[in-house]
Design a protein around this motif. Structure first.
Motif, PDB file in Angstrom:
ATOM      1  N   ALA A 177       0.858  -1.192   0.000  1.00  0.00           N
ATOM      2  CA  ALA A 177       0.000   0.000   0.000  1.00  0.00           C
ATOM      3  C   ALA A 177       0.889   1.235   0.000  1.00  0.00           C
ATOM      4  N   PRO A 178       1.067   1.888  -1.160  1.00  0.00           N
ATOM      5  CA  PRO A 178       1.931   3.074  -1.226  1.00  0.00           C
ATOM      6  C   PRO A 178       1.183   4.355  -0.867  1.00  0.00           C
ATOM      7  N   ASP A 179       1.951   5.342  -0.444  1.00  0.00           N
ATOM      8  CA  ASP A 179       1.505   6.724  -0.482  1.00  0.00           C
ATOM      9  C   ASP A 179       1.761   7.194  -1.913  1.00  0.00           C
ATOM     10  N   MET A 180       0.729   7.546  -2.628  1.00  0.00           N
ATOM     11  CA  MET A 180       0.947   8.022  -3.986  1.00  0.00           C
ATOM     12  C   MET A 180       1.714   9.346  -3.970  1.00  0.00           C
ATOM     13  N   ARG A 181       2.347   9.657  -5.084  1.00  0.00           N
ATOM     14  CA  ARG A 181       3.157  10.884  -5.133  1.00  0.00           C
ATOM     15  C   ARG A 181       2.337  12.072  -4.644  1.00  0.00           C
ATOM     16  N   GLY A 182       2.963  12.925  -3.849  1.00  0.00           N
ATOM     17  CA  GLY A 182       2.287  14.087  -3.300  1.00  0.00           C
ATOM     18  C   GLY A 182       1.673  13.861  -1.938  1.00  0.00           C
ATOM     19  N   GLN A 208      -0.127  14.310 -13.929  1.00  0.00           N
ATOM     20  CA  GLN A 208      -0.919  13.823 -15.051  1.00  0.00           C
ATOM     21  C   GLN A 208      -1.148  12.325 -14.929  1.00  0.00           C
ATOM     22  N   ALA A 209      -2.218  11.845 -15.538  1.00  0.00           N
ATOM     23  CA  ALA A 209      -2.581  10.428 -15.430  1.00  0.00           C
ATOM     24  C   ALA A 209      -1.450   9.519 -15.903  1.00  0.00           C
ATOM     25  N   ARG A 210      -0.813   9.867 -17.009  1.00  0.00           N
ATOM     26  CA  ARG A 210       0.251   8.995 -17.535  1.00  0.00           C
ATOM     27  C   ARG A 210       1.433   8.937 -16.575  1.00  0.00           C
ATOM     28  N   VAL A 211       1.715  10.040 -15.886  1.00  0.00           N
ATOM     29  CA  VAL A 211       2.814  10.066 -14.920  1.00  0.00           C
ATOM     30  C   VAL A 211       2.481   9.183 -13.728  1.00  0.00           C
ATOM     31  N   LEU A 212       1.240   9.272 -13.249  1.00  0.00           N
ATOM     32  CA  LEU A 212       0.812   8.453 -12.121  1.00  0.00           C
ATOM     33  C   LEU A 212       0.834   6.975 -12.480  1.00  0.00           C
ATOM     34  N   CYS A 213       0.467   6.654 -13.715  1.00  0.00           N
ATOM     35  CA  CYS A 213       0.539   5.264 -14.173  1.00  0.00           C
ATOM     36  C   CYS A 213       1.985   4.780 -14.214  1.00  0.00           C
ATOM     37  N   PHE A 254      -9.158   5.942 -10.270  1.00  0.00           N
ATOM     38  CA  PHE A 254      -8.931   6.547 -11.578  1.00  0.00           C
ATOM     39  C   PHE A 254      -7.584   6.106 -12.153  1.00  0.00           C
ATOM     40  N   VAL A 255      -6.557   6.148 -11.306  1.00  0.00           N
ATOM     41  CA  VAL A 255      -5.238   5.718 -11.762  1.00  0.00           C
ATOM     42  C   VAL A 255      -5.276   4.243 -12.158  1.00  0.00           C
ATOM     43  N   ALA A 256      -5.974   3.437 -11.363  1.00  0.00           N
ATOM     44  CA  ALA A 256      -6.078   2.007 -11.664  1.00  0.00           C
ATOM     45  C   ALA A 256      -6.767   1.768 -13.002  1.00  0.00           C
TER      46      ALA A 256
END
Length: 299
Positions: free
Chosen positions: A71-76, A90-95, A120-122
């Motif tokens: 379980a990560p802390d997403m960027r930010g 951006q979505a592509r960066v998060l992916c 959303f990222v998933a």
């Protein structure tokens, strides 16, 4: 570029020793994550304004069920890097962050779970990298195509007004950060289904004690709204990944009748509605969510 260190106090919370806290440098950022268990890998992606702690009920239960849980802390968020600039969310960066984390874990394919923004990222990750996934589960988030279509209706637009408000400069940070983050934490204090106890809300206050955390997490909305036309035109595609949708129908932000993903885009999908759950379904119905995820991933 700044690295989030707002939540050091929670490093002492190891869920009774079932997980370890680690860091992975991927895609130009350092992601904090908790990990535990052995078996098929399940990655849990949180939403706004959460962090890894939102999965506090599911992590030990999935470990006990025989999974390796990450379980990560997403960027930010929380202890992960908070790069400046809307383009960094951006979505592509998060992916690419998720892809890098999978590579860091030494896996070829994983089970992926996402709630809210993590959902959303998933969804976008499943469309971009279906070869990376065994199965996909999303909680209280619409398929991007359903969401974009819903924004053309007053009923969904009325529920999503805050997303456009968040695109304003400075003002959202001032409003959410006022009075000890009271504006931000009110979403937990007023949760209509299962109110969050004060000690849990304090964990979120610690994660947001640094002002840069507010801007970083709001930048998810700014990037998404700015890029929404391009995302719909160029990044939505079919995915054949087996998919489970769990949806609390009392969600104040999303129309429950839009929860089923478009069959032409997600042909192998099953949706389960819960009339007694709200937006934080993993909090409202923790045992039910774990039961459904376990059965689905065991396939």
């Amino acid at each position: 570029m700044s690295t989030g260190r707002g939540g050091e106090k929670q490093m002492t919370d190891d869920l009774d020793g079932s997980v370890e806290h680690r860091y992975a440098t991927v895609n130009g950022v350092t992601l904090h994550y908790v990990i535990g268990g052995e078996g098929p890998t399940v990655i849990l992606l949180h939403g706004f304004p959460d962090f890894w702690y939102t999965w506090r009920a599911q992590i030990p239960a999935l470990i006990a069920a025989g999974f390796r849980v990450v379980a990560p802390d997403m960027r930010g968020y929380n202890l992960s890097t908070r790069p400046a600039g809307v383009w960094n969310y951006q979505a592509r960066v998060l992916c690419d962050d998720v892809d890098g984390l999978i590579e860091h874990l030494g896996e070829d394919r994983v089970h992926l779970v996402g709630h809210d923004w993590g959902g959303f990222v998933a969804w976008f990750f499943a469309m971009r990298h279906p070869e990376r996934l065994h199965r996909l589960a999303v909680l209280n988030i619409l398929h991007p195509e359903s969401f974009f279509a819903g924004l053309r209706s007053w009923s969904q637009l009325r529920k999503s007004w805050y997303m456009f408000f968040f695109c304003l400069p400075v003002l959202p940070e001032k409003l959410l950060g006022a009075r000890g983050r009271r504006g931000l934490l009110r979403v937990y204090e007023t949760e209509p289904n299962t109110p969050f106890p004060p000690e849990e809300i304090d964990r979120y206050r610690i994660a947001y004690q640094d002002d840069s955390a507010l801007t970083a997490t709001i930048n998810y909305y700014r990037a998404f709204i700015r890029d929404r036309k391009d995302l719909r035109r160029n990044h939505i595609r079919r995915t054949d990944t087996p998919t489970l949708v769990l949806f609390g129908d009392r969600d104040p932000h999303l129309r429950a009748d839009l929860a089923e993903p478009p069959p032409h885009l997600v042909p192998d999908a099953r949706t389960i509605h819960y009339s007694d759950a709200g937006h934080w379904i993993q909090h409202d119905l923790p045992n039910e969510v774990t039961k459904q995820l376990t059965a689905f991933f065991r396939g």
